[in-house]
Every structure is written in C-alpha cells, then in structure tokens.
Design an enzyme around this catalytic site. Sequence first.
Site, PDB file in Angstrom:
ATOM      1  N   ASN A   1       0.871  -1.194   0.000  1.00  0.00           N
ATOM      2  CA  ASN A   1       0.000   0.000   0.000  1.00  0.00           C
ATOM      3  C   ASN A   1       0.899   1.232   0.000  1.00  0.00           C
ATOM      4  O   ASN A   1       2.109   1.117   0.266  1.00  0.00           O
ATOM      5  CB  ASN A   1      -0.944  -0.051   1.213  1.00  0.00           C
ATOM      6  CG  ASN A   1      -0.179  -0.069   2.517  1.00  0.00           C
ATOM      7  OD1 ASN A   1       0.552   0.868   2.818  1.00  0.00           O
ATOM      8  ND2 ASN A   1      -0.304  -1.145   3.288  1.00  0.00           N
TER       9      ASN A   1
ATOM     10  N   HIS B   1      -8.340   0.205   2.498  1.00  0.00           N
ATOM     11  CA  HIS B   1      -9.277  -0.629   3.257  1.00  0.00           C
ATOM     12  C   HIS B   1     -10.353   0.285   3.848  1.00  0.00           C
ATOM     13  O   HIS B   1     -10.048   1.404   4.272  1.00  0.00           O
ATOM     14  CB  HIS B   1      -8.567  -1.323   4.435  1.00  0.00           C
ATOM     15  CG  HIS B   1      -7.959  -2.664   4.128  1.00  0.00           C
ATOM     16  ND1 HIS B   1      -6.864  -3.145   4.806  1.00  0.00           N
ATOM     17  CD2 HIS B   1      -8.311  -3.635   3.249  1.00  0.00           C
ATOM     18  CE1 HIS B   1      -6.564  -4.358   4.352  1.00  0.00           C
ATOM     19  NE2 HIS B   1      -7.424  -4.678   3.409  1.00  0.00           N
TER      20      HIS B   1
ATOM     21  N   ALA C   1       3.685   0.151   7.858  1.00  0.00           N
ATOM     22  CA  ALA C   1       3.138  -0.954   7.056  1.00  0.00           C
ATOM     23  C   ALA C   1       1.732  -0.623   6.555  1.00  0.00           C
ATOM     24  O   ALA C   1       1.074  -1.443   5.913  1.00  0.00           O
ATOM     25  CB  ALA C   1       3.109  -2.237   7.877  1.00  0.00           C
TER      26      ALA C   1
ATOM     27  N   CYS D   1      -6.739  -2.189  12.671  1.00  0.00           N
ATOM     28  CA  CYS D   1      -6.220  -3.294  11.847  1.00  0.00           C
ATOM     29  C   CYS D   1      -5.573  -4.398  12.662  1.00  0.00           C
ATOM     30  O   CYS D   1      -5.377  -5.500  12.170  1.00  0.00           O
ATOM     31  CB  CYS D   1      -5.151  -2.797  10.874  1.00  0.00           C
ATOM     32  SG  CYS D   1      -5.493  -1.276  10.023  1.00  0.00           S
TER      33      CYS D   1
HETATM   34  N1  ARG Z   1       0.645  -4.122   5.359  1.00  0.00           N
HETATM   35  C1  ARG Z   1      -0.701  -4.568   5.508  1.00  0.00           C
HETATM   36  C2  ARG Z   1      -1.329  -4.706   4.137  1.00  0.00           C
HETATM   37  O1  ARG Z   1      -1.110  -3.872   3.302  1.00  0.00           O
HETATM   38  C3  ARG Z   1      -1.499  -3.621   6.352  1.00  0.00           C
HETATM   39  C4  ARG Z   1      -2.877  -4.107   6.658  1.00  0.00           C
HETATM   40  C5  ARG Z   1      -3.654  -3.127   7.458  1.00  0.00           C
HETATM   41  N2  ARG Z   1      -4.888  -3.678   7.857  1.00  0.00           N
HETATM   42  C6  ARG Z   1      -6.085  -3.047   7.830  1.00  0.00           C
HETATM   43  N3  ARG Z   1      -7.099  -3.663   8.342  1.00  0.00           N
HETATM   44  N4  ARG Z   1      -6.231  -1.877   7.246  1.00  0.00           N
HETATM   45  O2  ARG Z   1      -2.026  -5.650   3.846  1.00  0.00           O
END
Ligand code: ARG
Length: 275
Positions: A20, A175, A263, A269
Amino acid sequence: MAKHVLLCPPAHFDVVDQKNPYMSKNSGVDRAKAQRQWQALCSALEEAGCQVETITPAPGLEDMVFAANQVFVGFHEGVGKFIVPSRMVHASRQREVPFYVDWFRQRGYQIIEVDLGAEHLEGHGDLLWHPDWSRIYAGYGFRSTQAGVEKFRDAMSELGIPVVPLRLVDPYCYHLDTCFCPLNNEAVLVYPGAYAPESLATLRGFWKRVHELSADETHKFTGNGIVANGRYLTPHLTPHLETILREEGLTPVTVETSEFEKAGGSLFCMKAFLP
Ligand code: ARG
C-alpha cells in the site's frame, strides 16, 4: 461481560515490500519499539475491560500482526459464531489465512466458505458490522473486489444479514477501516474523500450523525481507532477529534502505532473482536 479480542504478537513484523502507499516510504521498522507499542495496545484494551487472546505468529509472515484481515468474524442466531475466510490480494498475506482459520476452528466457530474464485475479500479490513450487528458495510476497489463483495453479500443474504457495498477511491484508504469507524449505533467517523459519490450518499442514509475527518487526520489513521467500553483508542488525537468524541460520550486514549503505520496499518487493523 468482557469483550474478547484477538491479537497477534509482532514477533515477525516487518516492512519488506509495498502492499500500500504507506509502505513506499519505508524507513525501517524499529522492532523493539513495535513490541512496546503492541504491548501498550494490549494494556489499553485490558484497561478498557477487554480480554485479550493471542494467536501464535508464524515466521516469514510479516503482516500477520494485522489480525483484522484474515477472516471475517460474525454471529448469527441460527449458525452461532462463524467466520468467513478471506482471499487476500498478496501471496504472503494469503498464507496467513489458514493459521487464523485453524485458530477459530479449534474454538468451535462455523466456517462459511464463500466460493470467491479469482475474487478478493479482506476480512474486517473491508467488512465492518453496524454496532448492533444489523448489517455489514463492505468496502471494495483496492483490496476486496466488487465481485468478491457481491459473493459475500449473497452468502450473508442466506442468513438474512444485509450487506452495503461501498466503492473506495483514495489509494491511502485502500481498506474501509481507514476511513470508516462506527462510534455507536447512530454515529460514525468518515473521511468523505475516500468514497465514490454514490457510495457516500448511501452510507449517509444509515447514520444519524456522520462526523467528517480531514484528509490529514485520516492519513494519520485517526479514524482507524478502536471503540471499547466508552473509550476511543486512537494513534493520534486532534482537537477536532476530541470535540467529536466528547459529543459522543467517548473518552480518548492515545496508543502510538508509528512502527505499524509504516506498514499501512494502525489500531483497528491489529485486532479482531470476538462475539
Ligand atoms: N501491510 C498490511 C497490508 O497492506 C497492512 C494491513 C492493514 N490492515 C487493515 N485492516 N487496514 O495488507
């Protein structure tokens, strides 16, 4: 009754690729700091009256700490406690799913397998319950796909649970949980810029009070908080957010997540609430 919540210790947490936009500015993860921040999240949840349960982290699965994504967790009068396993976009994240499915299976959850084919669905990253469990909001466009969400909607309609698809358009809000946070049955935090116009209009129809966050607040994960027993756990507190929380009768608690933000994730999350 104490709310039970599932977390995954950050033993193998790292930023190794770019799933992301947040991950492209990779400045290196401070492992010790990540561990301390995760521990502080556990403490904040416990102080809010939650009971923390953990899953064993697996080596090589650097994002497994984000416990909101691998399965969708639900409850239904007829079926009881159930999960819907995700089909994650990224291969390393897809490998996390069986670990979580086993954890839930061992605890007696029904497993509702939605035949997703080549489509994607990313658990509570994109699928959020209305607080009274009356419906599910479903984001798509970056991770979960529209057809994935539609297949999920068909499966939930067999249980009589309505699903509201919402199209996401801001890559920093890849998300739904980055730009949508129910505070109670009537009020929600939303970043309007994250939605296609028709989706924003649909969403507004379900809430008495829609509190709008700015782009800056949103991209700092202010709306990726956790509501627990009258508290709002947030990685950053702005005077604007403070006003909203006061209006909704919630006490702000700041829990830093700088290492996890590298991340592309924060508090919401990092957990899954259990029914
Ligand atoms: N690095 C993870 C990804 O890109 C981060 C996930 C974050 N989770 C969330 N529920 N927004 O998949």
